[in-house]
Design an enzyme around this catalytic site. Structure first.
Site, short mmCIF file in Angstrom:
data_model
loop_
_atom_site.label_atom_id
_atom_site.label_comp_id
_atom_site.label_asym_id
_atom_site.label_seq_id
_atom_site.Cartn_x
_atom_site.Cartn_y
_atom_site.Cartn_z
N CYS A 240 7.44 3.32 -12.31
CA CYS A 240 6.51 2.20 -12.53
C CYS A 240 5.97 1.72 -11.20
CB CYS A 240 7.21 1.01 -13.19
SG CYS A 240 7.95 1.38 -14.77
N GLU A 366 6.89 -4.67 -3.65
CA GLU A 366 6.70 -3.27 -4.07
C GLU A 366 7.08 -2.28 -2.98
OE1 GLU A 366 5.08 -2.15 -7.00
OE2 GLU A 366 4.54 -4.07 -7.89
N THR A 368 8.97 -2.79 0.85
CA THR A 368 8.48 -3.42 2.08
C THR A 368 7.85 -2.36 2.98
OG1 THR A 368 10.47 -3.05 3.39
CG2 THR A 368 10.45 -5.03 1.99
#
Lengths: 387, 274
Positions: A240, A366, A368
């Protein structure tokens, strides 16, 4: 915004039309209101039905009322949304890439029918619960567990930094089945379930026009069919994130666009020393030369990764590179543009500092910047440096 | 009701500074194009008249859009199809082989073929600002016309009450269909168009509608026919000859006055406005 290499010549007529339409929508409906929402720290709820009507939610998915755009079309849509504000793009990223995508890819037919059409219409909002207070860059250490009990799972744990948390009707919660060493699975948890609580995170100075929450699950009971049947292990949440990061890498080009245009306009009109606009000064020109190069590089990388994605040749490492490169470039450009605008740059009269503050979050969420560096480092050397 | 909407693409007025004159001719390469805004309002009006505003997806009539120009003007037509128009016609012609009268005569032939109940178009194109085609077309067809419509109320699609913006107020005229109506800016206000199928309580969002992304994808499958200009007009000679183009002179720098008395003196004796 510069299109130095005329990359738009690679766009299909439909992709151009999509970009034009979303751009017009953002100009008319997002930009006029988003500064005030940012200042007040509120999400523009009134935009949800409009964003849905435009078909922006899950727009690269096929079927179930989704628009079925090409990967480039999806990227351009995210880019134009983020030209408005990273918070608005984050709303769409979470809904589309982090909740609709896994239901589409890993859900049962019943889950798809139940959620996807309504999520495309914005009638059901989703959030994605992976990160925990003590597990950010290392999500596989998560403590949230789902214990089997008859025909249900009982989920307990805490998730933090959850975009859309207090807006959502459904939370995709990732938990370990059976105990701390169990296998990670995804659960579609209705947010009105007993034991589920979303707490708004206050005092943010970034992504202020976005809802960020903590999710607390205390023995939340969901039926067995709430689990996503099609995926097991960390591959679920990570796939995802690859989707969402792809959208981010395109999206931040929109933030660059807003900052660059604002600073260029300002520099051409702001007169200092001997009646010359500051754009005529060498130090200012050096900044624009660098920014133009950075933007061009971001555009080319995003486009090439879109092609790899369309060809089915995409590796998550490709996405790591464009997320890392493009977000860093966007943040640096926002800071430079703030500098060019001088004192005016710190106000909400201009979009620049709002974008700059937002991009601090985008730099971290999302994956680093540093984690993507390590992913690329591992790809180059074959040695993992995470531990 | 069947409505024909002639559309024109124009050079993006926001990029007017990119317009160049080369050898007495306008340089059009590199210009960004967009639909003439008044024509976009005409498409929006046509859609409002042929739908129930509470359920705009179910069409209650037909909207046919037509443009004159080379192949790349199809982008303008596809954009109109994406917002909801049902089909499109491109009359193949070079931009500089057209003038208002020729377009009106060709449209007359097209109207006789298509037999719409109404021709709706923008009051003028924002490039040449000629403001001719609607009026000429009505004359050639022998149809009633109402220009500069700021509001339209359908009377069972048999006649229209058109509010025309005139100095000091609104003039209301009733036209029996078929007719030619040209629209002005305020036609896209929330309650300006009262169609047959939309409940009077329904208010539209201000302005023209956005095309859904799915509709943009679907628009490439909607019918788009190509017609030759010569098939519509036997005489394609132009009545308007452009003898030259020049850019407006650059604005001269202003001056600073030292005192109010100097300003008043200049206003009196140089500008002669006080």
């Amino acid at each position: 915004m510069p299109d130095f290499f005329d990359v738009s010549r690679h766009l299909s007529p439909e992709e151009r039309a999509i970009q034009k339409e979303v751009r017009a929508f953002v100009d008319a409906r997002v930009i006029p209101v988003v500064g005030e929402h940012f200042e007040k720290g509120t999400f523009p709820l009134e935009l949800i039905p409009q964003i849905a009507q435009l078909g922006l939610l899950g727009c690269n998915l096929h079927g179930y009322g989704c628009a079925g755009l090409s990967e480039v079309g999806y990227g351009l849509a995210m880019q134009e949304l983020e030209r408005g504000d990273s918070g608005i793009r984050s709303f769409a990223s979470v809904q589309g890439s982090l909740v609709m995508y896994p239901i589409h890819a890993f859900g049962s037919d019943a889950q798809k029918e139940r959620y996807l059409p309504k999520m495309a219409k914005g009638e059901i909002i989703g959030c994605f619960g992976l990160t925990e207070p003590d597990h950010g860059s290392n999500p596989s250490g998560m403590r949230t567990v789902a214990i089997e009990d008859g025909d249900s799972y009982v989920i307990t744990g805490t998730k933090r930094w959850i975009t859309n948390g207090n807006l959502a009707q459904v939370a995709l919660v990732w938990a370990k089945v059976g105990g701390p060493n169990g296998e990670v699975r995804g659960f579609l948890v209705p947010t009105d379930a007993k034991g589920f609580e979303a707490r708004l995170i206050h005092k943010k100075v970034s992504l202020r026009a976005s809802v960020t929450s903590e999710l607390i699950l205390e023995e939340v009971r969901v039926p067995k069919d709430a689990v996503l049947p099609g995926v097991r292990g960390m591959k679920g949440p990570l796939s995802c994130l690859t989707q969402a990061r792809y959208g981010i890498a395109w999206g931040v080009i929109g933030a660059m666009h807003a900052c660059y245009d604002s600073a260029l306009d300002y520099a051409k009109n702001r007169v200092q020393f001997a009646g010359k606009p500051i754009a005529a000064h060498q130090l200012v020109q050096a900044k624009f030369a660098e920014m133009m190069t950075q933007i061009t590089s971001a555009q080319l990388m995003a486009l090439e990764v879109a092609r790899l994605k369309n060809e089915g040749k995409l590796r998550p490492q490709h996405v790591s590179m464009i997320k890392r490169n493009n977000v860093r470039a966007a943040l640096e450009i926002a800071r430079t543009c703030r500098d060019i605008l001088g004192g005016n740059g710190i106000t909400l009269e201009y979009p620049v500092m709002r974008h700059m503050c937002n991009l601090e979050t985008v730099y971290t969420y999302e994956g680093t910047h540093d984690i993507h560096t390590l992913i690329l480092g591992q790809d180059a050397t074959g040695i993992a440096a995470f531990e | 009701m069947k409505i024909l909407v002639p559309l024109k693409r124009v050079a993006d007025p926001d990029n007017a500074n990119k317009v160049k004159v080369n050898g007495g001719k306008l340089e059009t390469t590199g210009l960004e194009w967009k639909p003439n805004p008044f024509d976009e309002y005409a498409v929006e009006t046509a859609l409002r008249l042929t739908e129930n505003g509470t359920n705009p997806k179910a069409r209650q009539g037909e909207v046919v859009v037509v443009t004159f120009g080379p192949k790349d003007t199809e982008t303008t037509l596809r954009a109109a199809l994406a917002t909801g128009a049902d089909r499109a016609i491109r009359v193949d012609a070079a931009d500089d082989a057209l003038d208002g009268d020729l377009v009106a005569r060709a449209l007359k032939a097209l109207v006789e073929k298509e037999k719409p109940d109404l021709v709706l178009l923008g009051k003028q194109a924002v490039d040449g600002d000629s403001n001719q085609v609607g009026q000429l077309l009505a004359e050639y067809l022998g149809w009633p016309q109402a220009t500069f419509a700021g509001s339209i109320q359908s009377e069972d699609d048999k006649s229209l009450v058109v509010g025309r913006e005139v100095d000091g107020g609104t003039l209301k005229v009733r036209v029996t269909l078929p007719a030619v109506v040209s629209v002005d800016l305020r036609i896209v206000a929330p309650n300006s168009v009262r169609g047959k199928h939309t409940p009077p309580t329904h208010a539209y969002a201000d302005g023209v509608r956005f095309a859904a992304l799915m509709a943009i994808m679907a628009a490439k499958k909607k019918p788009l026919a190509e017609v030759k200009l010569a098939d519509l007009a036997s005489d394609t000679a132009l009545k308007i000859k452009y003898t030259g183009f020049e850019l407006p002179p650059a604005r001269k720098a202003g001056i600073k006055v030292k005192a109010v008395s100097e300003l008043v003196d200049k206003l009196k004796n140089e500008a002669k406005v006080v």
